[in-house]
Design an enzyme around this catalytic site. Structure first.
Site, PDB file in Angstrom:
ATOM      1  N   HIS A 144      -1.924  15.888  21.478  1.00  0.00           N
ATOM      2  CA  HIS A 144      -1.315  14.879  20.592  1.00  0.00           C
ATOM      3  C   HIS A 144       0.180  14.687  20.889  1.00  0.00           C
ATOM      4  CE1 HIS A 144       0.438  17.415  16.995  1.00  0.00           C
ATOM      5  NE2 HIS A 144       0.630  18.010  18.119  1.00  0.00           N
ATOM      6  N   GLU A 197      -2.206  11.561  11.704  1.00  0.00           N
ATOM      7  CA  GLU A 197      -1.602  12.860  11.371  1.00  0.00           C
ATOM      8  C   GLU A 197      -1.476  13.119   9.865  1.00  0.00           C
ATOM      9  OE1 GLU A 197      -1.200  15.216  13.605  1.00  0.00           O
ATOM     10  OE2 GLU A 197      -1.048  14.172  15.534  1.00  0.00           O
ATOM     11  N   ASP A 205       5.921  12.090  21.871  1.00  0.00           N
ATOM     12  CA  ASP A 205       4.538  12.230  22.348  1.00  0.00           C
ATOM     13  C   ASP A 205       4.376  11.794  23.800  1.00  0.00           C
ATOM     14  OD1 ASP A 205       4.095  13.048  19.756  1.00  0.00           O
ATOM     15  OD2 ASP A 205       2.961  11.275  19.141  1.00  0.00           O
ATOM     16  N   HIS A 248       8.349  12.282  16.835  1.00  0.00           N
ATOM     17  CA  HIS A 248       8.240  12.819  18.195  1.00  0.00           C
ATOM     18  C   HIS A 248       7.939  11.697  19.186  1.00  0.00           C
ATOM     19  CE1 HIS A 248       6.755  15.716  15.165  1.00  0.00           C
ATOM     20  NE2 HIS A 248       7.491  16.593  15.832  1.00  0.00           N
TER      21      HIS A 248
HETATM   22 MN   LIG Z   1       2.886  11.522  17.005  1.00  0.00          MN
END
Ligand SMILES: [Mn+2]
Length: 357
Positions: A163, A299, A150, A148
């Site tokens: 996040h 994560e 982010d 991603h």
């Molecule tokens: Mn991330």
């Protein structure tokens, strides 16, 4: 018995004297655990630091010749009355306050002369980690390895989870689009759009894609890795970030950049991710620059594996990424040999010249 131990024994036997093992110049590495989970909604990502430590990270780094200074896990104070901001953004005060603590810690570690590894925790921690890094080295470059981007702003985020937004707070060019959240007043944008390169993207929201394109931010999606190969991607990454000046690298690795088959124990898995070999190549290349200054590994969520095997696979992958960034290689390494013993060497020689360690 490890190879190094057996070689040392062999040499000791040959010289009849004790031999000091030669070590390469040591990295001194600060480990900072950041057991923080309020940047997203799944329980368990706050257990990432303990899981990664239990998998032997410190021993691995020490074995590579690093001097490890374990700062332990930070403790984050509960922020009372941390209401949702603007009907959507969750836990802004908790995220802001935790990251302020982390920024101070990372900054302190760098001032003391260490490189720094931040063990997450969710990816909102990059706010503190990169801010603390930039306080010491304002000209840093960021490599963001993630499924991603982010880079949602609080006004484009559909989930409200912070996040998915850290990069928007860090980029100077986006500041007229980012509202001041409660708990964020300490945070100053410290990156320009040309200071960051993404690798591994494959789940990008429309507003994020708009930002990447319109602000001309360099990224290599999984499709780009398929097209160019990981070697070319790394070459272009370094060309983009380092061709004008050598500068400290901040590597921010979200374990969800890897394929869910390799890293299943994470909150937002997306199929079609990095292979093990691509991930190790990225880490090796970053190590080979000699410029790695701070890295985040985030994560990893030990509560989300379907089995103990899935959790172990994810955690061990995280350990391999960090170890490789600090010198673990697939081709092997020699930190003992300067020359091989030859059969003609006298067996019982006291001469130090026979064996130079
Ligand atoms: Mn991330």
């Amino acid at each position: 018995m490890s190879l190094r131990t057996s070689v040392a024994r062999l040499l000791r036997k040959q010289t009849g004297s004790s031999v000091q093992l030669q070590r390469r110049p040591a990295h001194s590495v600060a480990l900072v655990g950041a057991p923080f989970s309020r940047g997203q909604k799944r329980n368990g990502v706050d257990r990432g630091p303990a899981a990664i430590r239990n998998a032997g990270l410190v021993e691995k780094l020490s074995g590579l010749g690093c001097q490890v200074y374990d700062f332990g896990d930070l403790s984050f104070t509960q922020v009372p009355n941390d209401e949702i901001y603007n009907n959507i953004i969750k836990y802004p005060r908790s995220v802001g306050s935790a990251n302020q603590v982390l920024a101070d810690t990372v900054h302190g570690a760098l001032v003391a002369g260490h490189s720094c590894v931040t063990l997450g925790g969710d990816h909102s921690l990059a706010l503190g980690s990169i801010s603390g890094h930039a306080r010491q080295y304002p000209h840093l470059a960021v490599i963001w390895v993630d499924a991603h981007a982010d880079i949602n702003t609080p006004l484009t985020s559909m989930s409200g989870n912070l996040h998915g937004q850290p990069v928007s707070f860090l980029l100077r060019e986006l500041q007229d689009k980012v509202p001041l959240l409660p708990g964020f007043s300490w945070l100053k944008p410290c990156l320009s759009r040309s200071d960051i390169v993404y690798i591994g993207l494959r789940d990008v929201d429309p507003a994020e894609h708009y930002i990447l394109k319109n602000y001309d931010i360099q990224y290599f999606s999984m499709r780009d890795i398929d097209r160019f190969g990981i070697q070319k991607v790394m070459e272009r990454t370094f060309e983009h970030l380092l061709s004008r000046q050598q500068r400290p690298i901040h590597l921010s690795v979200d374990i969800d950049a890897f394929d869910p088959a390799l890293a299943p124990a994470t909150g937002t898995p997306v199929k079609g991710g990095l292979t093990y070999r691509e991930g190790m190549y990225i880490s090796e290349e970053v190590h080979n620059t000699g410029l790695l200054s701070v890295m985040d590994i985030v994560e990893v969520n030990p509560l989300l594996g379907a089995s103990q095997e899935e959790v172990s696979a994810t955690v061990n992958l995280a350990v391999d990424v960090v170890a490789t960034c600090f010198g673990q290689t697939r081709e092997g390494a020699h930190i003992v040999f300067e020359e091989l013993p030859s059969p003609s060497s006298p067996d019982e020689s006291d001469s130090e010249e026979q064996v130079r360690i």
